[in-house]
Design a protein around this motif. Sequence first.
Motif, PDB file in Angstrom:
ATOM      1  N   ILE A   1      -4.678  -0.193  -3.418  1.00 41.62           N
ATOM      2  CA  ILE A   1      -3.825   0.086  -4.577  1.00 41.62           C
ATOM      3  C   ILE A   1      -4.598   0.984  -5.538  1.00 41.62           C
ATOM      4  O   ILE A   1      -5.605   0.560  -6.124  1.00 41.62           O
ATOM      5  CB  ILE A   1      -3.404  -1.216  -5.294  1.00 41.62           C
TER       6      ILE A   1
ATOM      7  N   THR B   1      -6.115  -1.294 -11.226  1.00 46.57           N
ATOM      8  CA  THR B   1      -6.736  -1.950 -10.080  1.00 46.57           C
ATOM      9  C   THR B   1      -8.251  -1.983 -10.232  1.00 46.57           C
ATOM     10  O   THR B   1      -8.899  -3.017  -9.979  1.00 46.57           O
ATOM     11  CB  THR B   1      -6.352  -1.226  -8.774  1.00 46.57           C
TER      12      THR B   1
ATOM     13  N   SER C   1       0.833  -1.209   0.000  1.00 49.87           N
ATOM     14  CA  SER C   1       0.000   0.000   0.000  1.00 49.87           C
ATOM     15  C   SER C   1       0.862   1.252   0.000  1.00 49.87           C
ATOM     16  O   SER C   1       0.580   2.224  -0.712  1.00 49.87           O
ATOM     17  CB  SER C   1      -0.925  -0.015   1.216  1.00 49.87           C
TER      18      SER C   1
ATOM     19  N   ALA D   1       2.227   1.397  -8.464  1.00 55.26           N
ATOM     20  CA  ALA D   1       0.834   0.995  -8.272  1.00 55.26           C
ATOM     21  C   ALA D   1       0.373   0.084  -9.401  1.00 55.26           C
ATOM     22  O   ALA D   1      -0.256  -0.958  -9.171  1.00 55.26           O
ATOM     23  CB  ALA D   1      -0.061   2.232  -8.169  1.00 55.26           C
TER      24      ALA D   1
ATOM     25  N   ALA E   1       2.533   1.778  -3.331  1.00 54.67           N
ATOM     26  CA  ALA E   1       1.568   2.165  -4.370  1.00 54.67           C
ATOM     27  C   ALA E   1       1.368   3.670  -4.456  1.00 54.67           C
ATOM     28  O   ALA E   1       0.664   4.150  -5.357  1.00 54.67           O
ATOM     29  CB  ALA E   1       0.231   1.474  -4.115  1.00 54.67           C
TER      30      ALA E   1
END
Length: 334
Positions: free
Chosen positions: A300, A305, A260, A269, A263
């Motif tokens: 993310i 994503t 995290s 990311a 990202a």
Amino acid sequence: MLIGDVARLSGVSARMLRHYESLGLVRPTGRTDGGYREYSDEDIRRIFHIESLRSLGLSLREVGRALDDPGFTPSGLVEDLIRRTRERIASETELLARLRRIGAAEPARWEDVLQIVALLQALGSKNAGTRQRAALSSVEKVPGAVEALVEAVLNETDPSVAGALRWALAQGGDGAPALLAEGLGSSVAEVRKRAVRSLVEIPGGEATALLRGALTSPDVVVRGYAALELGARGVAEAIPTLIDMIAEETLDVDAADVLSALANDPASADRIATGLVDRLARSTAESSARLRLTQALADIPGAATSHALAELSQDEDRAVALTAAYILGIRGAR
């Protein structure tokens, strides 16, 4: 044969032969007309037996027992000799290592030697408090302290003492990373773990480079600690290992937190999202692993994503589909 001749033949001094006689180990069979000791062939054979047994490390008392006690069995004594020899070798090896560390420190004064010896004795104490105090005080630049601290931390079992040793090395232990790298290759799993845990607390490029190398270690624990620290240092090379850790449920919560943080960089990311999706595709038979990987997508950012979550919301695994849909809903509400 007279005592002087026996001494020349056997290599045992006349004085020692008289000592053997006083102990009852070997007595000359006869005397000459002049009263001199006279040794028979059997006496001489017994002297050679005594010397052979002494060469094994037996005391004279043990030698006498071995030769004269009809019920004596050698196996127990041999085992005891093996134990004593091992203890002596361990003691001598420890002394040799201590002398080498003192020599490596190149002490200029006897005061430096005394400082090193005091540190080594304290680090080797059976008292955990003494070892901990030694670790905390060693940052005062005792010559040779780094080598001693590395050896100590690789063998320390007390968590508090180990923490103090790692802290001391992190304060400026020049040469510590290279020494700890040797621990990464140890055949003992606990030593490898202690080595990597010490490395992660040392700042700087040398430690980072060694942690990068540790990502290919066959030891899952070493790989895990290295990946977590490298991720915390912003090193994207750790991403594949961190994703594997989530799938394999190895410090998976910590790994997700580090991903995290990584990202925050848009390039990372996208790489993380792609990696999680790829790992999901390779985990079709592991429902719990696929669920953890889906959950990791929650923090993310990025279009990659969102696209992955949209596809996962239609997944055959109901738990995965519901989780993906839930995450998508939260992202849409932001």
